[in-house]
Design a protein around this motif. Structure first.
Motif, PDB file in Angstrom:
ATOM      1  N   ARG A  26       0.825  -1.131  -0.055  1.00  0.00           N
ATOM      2  CA  ARG A  26      -0.023  -0.134  -0.004  1.00  0.00           C
ATOM      3  C   ARG A  26       0.753   1.108   0.007  1.00  0.00           C
ATOM      4  NH1 ARG A  26      -3.083  -3.890   1.426  1.00  0.00           N
ATOM      5  NH2 ARG A  26      -5.399  -3.963   1.369  1.00  0.00           N
ATOM      6  N   ARG A  27       1.979   1.235   0.476  1.00  0.00           N
ATOM      7  CA  ARG A  27       2.870   2.481   0.558  1.00  0.00           C
ATOM      8  C   ARG A  27       3.414   2.792  -1.193  1.00  0.00           C
ATOM      9  NH1 ARG A  27       8.285   1.928   3.630  1.00  0.00           N
ATOM     10  NH2 ARG A  27       8.407   4.122   2.960  1.00  0.00           N
ATOM     11  N   PHE A  28       3.233   1.925  -1.961  1.00  0.00           N
ATOM     12  CA  PHE A  28       3.411   2.601  -3.481  1.00  0.00           C
ATOM     13  C   PHE A  28       2.399   3.445  -3.977  1.00  0.00           C
ATOM     14  CE2 PHE A  28       5.724  -1.560  -3.413  1.00  0.00           C
ATOM     15  CZ  PHE A  28       6.972  -1.399  -3.992  1.00  0.00           C
ATOM     16  N   ALA A  29       1.096   3.614  -3.216  1.00  0.00           N
ATOM     17  CA  ALA A  29       0.171   4.441  -3.552  1.00  0.00           C
ATOM     18  C   ALA A  29       0.681   5.820  -3.436  1.00  0.00           C
ATOM     19  CB  ALA A  29      -1.069   4.227  -2.841  1.00  0.00           C
ATOM     20  N   GLU A  30       1.799   5.984  -2.496  1.00  0.00           N
ATOM     21  CA  GLU A  30       2.295   7.465  -2.357  1.00  0.00           C
ATOM     22  C   GLU A  30       3.489   7.598  -3.474  1.00  0.00           C
ATOM     23  OE1 GLU A  30       3.989   6.681   1.574  1.00  0.00           O
ATOM     24  OE2 GLU A  30       2.053   6.027   2.402  1.00  0.00           O
ATOM     25  N   GLU A  31       3.741   6.736  -4.247  1.00  0.00           N
ATOM     26  CA  GLU A  31       4.845   7.127  -5.180  1.00  0.00           C
ATOM     27  C   GLU A  31       4.173   7.473  -6.476  1.00  0.00           C
ATOM     28  OE1 GLU A  31       8.135   6.730  -4.905  1.00  0.00           O
ATOM     29  OE2 GLU A  31       7.789   6.527  -2.850  1.00  0.00           O
ATOM     30  N   PRO A  32       4.574   8.664  -6.979  1.00  0.00           N
ATOM     31  CA  PRO A  32       4.086   9.215  -8.252  1.00  0.00           C
ATOM     32  C   PRO A  32       4.403   8.199  -9.196  1.00  0.00           C
ATOM     33  CG  PRO A  32       5.511  10.906  -7.045  1.00  0.00           C
ATOM     34  CD  PRO A  32       5.519   9.529  -6.210  1.00  0.00           C
ATOM     35  N   GLY A  33       3.288   7.820 -10.068  1.00  0.00           N
ATOM     36  CA  GLY A  33       3.409   6.903 -11.168  1.00  0.00           C
ATOM     37  C   GLY A  33       3.281   5.430 -10.810  1.00  0.00           C
ATOM     38  N   LEU A  34       3.336   5.129  -9.558  1.00  0.00           N
ATOM     39  CA  LEU A  34       2.636   3.775  -9.108  1.00  0.00           C
ATOM     40  C   LEU A  34       1.532   3.545  -8.189  1.00  0.00           C
ATOM     41  CD1 LEU A  34       6.443   2.938  -7.651  1.00  0.00           C
ATOM     42  CD2 LEU A  34       5.421   2.457 -10.118  1.00  0.00           C
ATOM     43  N   GLU A  35       0.624   4.548  -8.418  1.00  0.00           N
ATOM     44  CA  GLU A  35      -0.604   4.474  -7.587  1.00  0.00           C
ATOM     45  C   GLU A  35      -1.247   3.588  -8.011  1.00  0.00           C
ATOM     46  OE1 GLU A  35       0.840   8.875  -8.276  1.00  0.00           O
ATOM     47  OE2 GLU A  35       0.335   7.071  -9.627  1.00  0.00           O
ATOM     48  N   ALA A  36      -1.341   3.245  -9.314  1.00  0.00           N
ATOM     49  CA  ALA A  36      -2.081   1.972 -10.009  1.00  0.00           C
ATOM     50  C   ALA A  36      -2.055   0.655  -9.694  1.00  0.00           C
ATOM     51  CB  ALA A  36      -2.262   2.282 -11.492  1.00  0.00           C
ATOM     52  N   LEU A  37      -0.812   0.402  -8.922  1.00  0.00           N
ATOM     53  CA  LEU A  37      -0.291  -0.957  -8.468  1.00  0.00           C
ATOM     54  C   LEU A  37      -1.177  -1.612  -7.820  1.00  0.00           C
ATOM     55  CD1 LEU A  37       3.465  -0.741  -7.986  1.00  0.00           C
ATOM     56  CD2 LEU A  37       2.382  -1.783  -9.948  1.00  0.00           C
ATOM     57  N   ASP A  89       3.413  -0.623  10.318  1.00  0.00           N
ATOM     58  CA  ASP A  89       3.903  -0.144  11.507  1.00  0.00           C
ATOM     59  C   ASP A  89       5.003  -0.741  12.382  1.00  0.00           C
ATOM     60  OD1 ASP A  89       1.206   1.181  11.468  1.00  0.00           O
ATOM     61  OD2 ASP A  89       0.220  -0.450  12.684  1.00  0.00           O
ATOM     62  N   PHE A  90       5.839  -1.512  11.681  1.00  0.00           N
ATOM     63  CA  PHE A  90       7.075  -2.084  12.138  1.00  0.00           C
ATOM     64  C   PHE A  90       8.099  -1.918  11.408  1.00  0.00           C
ATOM     65  CE2 PHE A  90       3.637  -4.620  13.886  1.00  0.00           C
ATOM     66  CZ  PHE A  90       3.982  -4.718  15.297  1.00  0.00           C
ATOM     67  N   GLN A  91       8.054  -0.915  10.183  1.00  0.00           N
ATOM     68  CA  GLN A  91       9.086  -0.504   9.427  1.00  0.00           C
ATOM     69  C   GLN A  91       9.959   0.673  10.131  1.00  0.00           C
ATOM     70  OE1 GLN A  91       7.456   0.692   5.788  1.00  0.00           O
ATOM     71  NE2 GLN A  91       6.751  -1.429   5.155  1.00  0.00           N
ATOM     72  N   GLY A  92      11.248   0.444   9.882  1.00  0.00           N
ATOM     73  CA  GLY A  92      12.147   1.351  10.435  1.00  0.00           C
ATOM     74  C   GLY A  92      12.847   0.806  11.885  1.00  0.00           C
ATOM     75  N   ARG A  93      12.726  -0.365  11.992  1.00  0.00           N
ATOM     76  CA  ARG A  93      13.187  -1.109  13.268  1.00  0.00           C
ATOM     77  C   ARG A  93      14.442  -2.038  12.801  1.00  0.00           C
ATOM     78  NH1 ARG A  93       8.459  -3.118  17.322  1.00  0.00           N
ATOM     79  NH2 ARG A  93       6.978  -1.062  16.688  1.00  0.00           N
ATOM     80  N   GLY A 124      12.823   4.699  -2.549  1.00  0.00           N
ATOM     81  CA  GLY A 124      13.778   4.473  -1.558  1.00  0.00           C
ATOM     82  C   GLY A 124      13.925   3.445  -0.672  1.00  0.00           C
ATOM     83  N   TRP A 125      12.895   2.503  -0.575  1.00  0.00           N
ATOM     84  CA  TRP A 125      12.937   1.370   0.148  1.00  0.00           C
ATOM     85  C   TRP A 125      13.125   0.169  -0.914  1.00  0.00           C
ATOM     86  CZ3 TRP A 125       8.367   4.208  -0.622  1.00  0.00           C
ATOM     87  CH2 TRP A 125       7.310   3.317  -1.361  1.00  0.00           C
ATOM     88  N   ASN A 126      13.614   0.508  -1.943  1.00  0.00           N
ATOM     89  CA  ASN A 126      13.639  -0.802  -2.847  1.00  0.00           C
ATOM     90  C   ASN A 126      15.274  -0.455  -3.195  1.00  0.00           C
ATOM     91  OD1 ASN A 126      10.705  -1.532  -4.859  1.00  0.00           O
ATOM     92  ND2 ASN A 126      10.916  -0.916  -2.734  1.00  0.00           N
ATOM     93  N   ALA A 127      15.725  -0.362  -4.604  1.00  0.00           N
ATOM     94  CA  ALA A 127      16.957  -0.299  -4.972  1.00  0.00           C
ATOM     95  C   ALA A 127      18.062   0.563  -4.058  1.00  0.00           C
ATOM     96  CB  ALA A 127      17.237   0.072  -6.303  1.00  0.00           C
ATOM     97  N   PRO A 128      17.599   1.807  -3.337  1.00  0.00           N
ATOM     98  CA  PRO A 128      18.655   2.317  -2.472  1.00  0.00           C
ATOM     99  C   PRO A 128      18.907   1.320  -1.224  1.00  0.00           C
ATOM    100  CG  PRO A 128      17.222   3.859  -3.577  1.00  0.00           C
ATOM    101  CD  PRO A 128      16.649   2.352  -3.809  1.00  0.00           C
ATOM    102  N   PHE A 129      17.697   1.071  -0.707  1.00  0.00           N
ATOM    103  CA  PHE A 129      17.762   0.057   0.581  1.00  0.00           C
ATOM    104  C   PHE A 129      18.828  -1.084   0.063  1.00  0.00           C
ATOM    105  CE2 PHE A 129      16.091  -4.130   2.292  1.00  0.00           C
ATOM    106  CZ  PHE A 129      16.237  -3.737   3.556  1.00  0.00           C
TER     107      PHE A 129
END
Length: 171
Positions: A26-37, A89-93, A124-129
């Motif tokens: 659901r985080r992809f909905a925040e990414e421009p161009g990926l809202e339709a995933l 809710d558990f990301q960033g840990r 950001g949470w894909n290839a750069p990660f």
């Protein structure tokens, strides 16, 4: 001390993985161009169970709650990460990076020469990660036909191929 743990996945864990995948997607909905995933286009339980039986999939827990997983599959001397998700809710840990690091250790201990994956190049949470964990983009795809084929399959499935990349971490 960490408040989470990880272990090898068991077939019954597959029942919980699609919901974790959908929540993370659901985080992809925040990414421009990926809202339709479609976040509900997740792995099927029987396919996840097939991957788990191969012995390299991992799950993470906080207390008794499964909060993340990494599903992978051997291909000759490479271990390919198909999916890695952590509940929002558990990301960033450090759970996601812990899953990937454990996968790298398992792959090395199991005699694999590399770990591979495909992902979004510019999210950001894909290839750069993954780059922070030592993965490099595969730029000579003609030298890696399996990954080139996977990217072609993703394009056929409607993913924007210009934003996708294959990555490898040699062990």
């Amino acid at each position: 001390m960490s408040d989470w743990s990880l272990r090898l996945a068991q077939p019954a864990d597959a029942d919980f993985m699609p919901a974790i995948e959908a929540a993370a997607a659901r985080r992809f909905a925040e990414e421009p161009g990926l809202e339709a995933l479609d976040p509900d286009d997740t792995w099927e339980v029987p396919e996840l169970q097939r991957l788990i039986r191969k012995g390299h999939c991992l799950v993470s827990h906080v207390g008794e709650q499964m909060v993340g997983f990494l599903a992978c599959e051997p291909f000759r001397r490479e271990l390919h990460i198909w999916e890695m998700d952590v509940l929002p809710d558990f990301q960033g840990r450090g759970i996601g990076s812990g899953l990937v690091r454990a996968c790298l250790i398992d792959a090395g201990n199991s005699g694999f020469s590399a770990v591979t994956l495909t992902t979004f190049r510019d999210v950001g949470w894909n290839a750069p990660f993954y780059a922070r964990l030592g993965f490099e983009e595969v730029v000579a795809l003609d030298a890696h036909p399996r990954l080139a084929g996977e990217l072609a399959n993703e394009a056929d499935d409607g993913l924007p191929i210009e934003r996708r990349c294959a990555m490898v971490r040699f062990l």
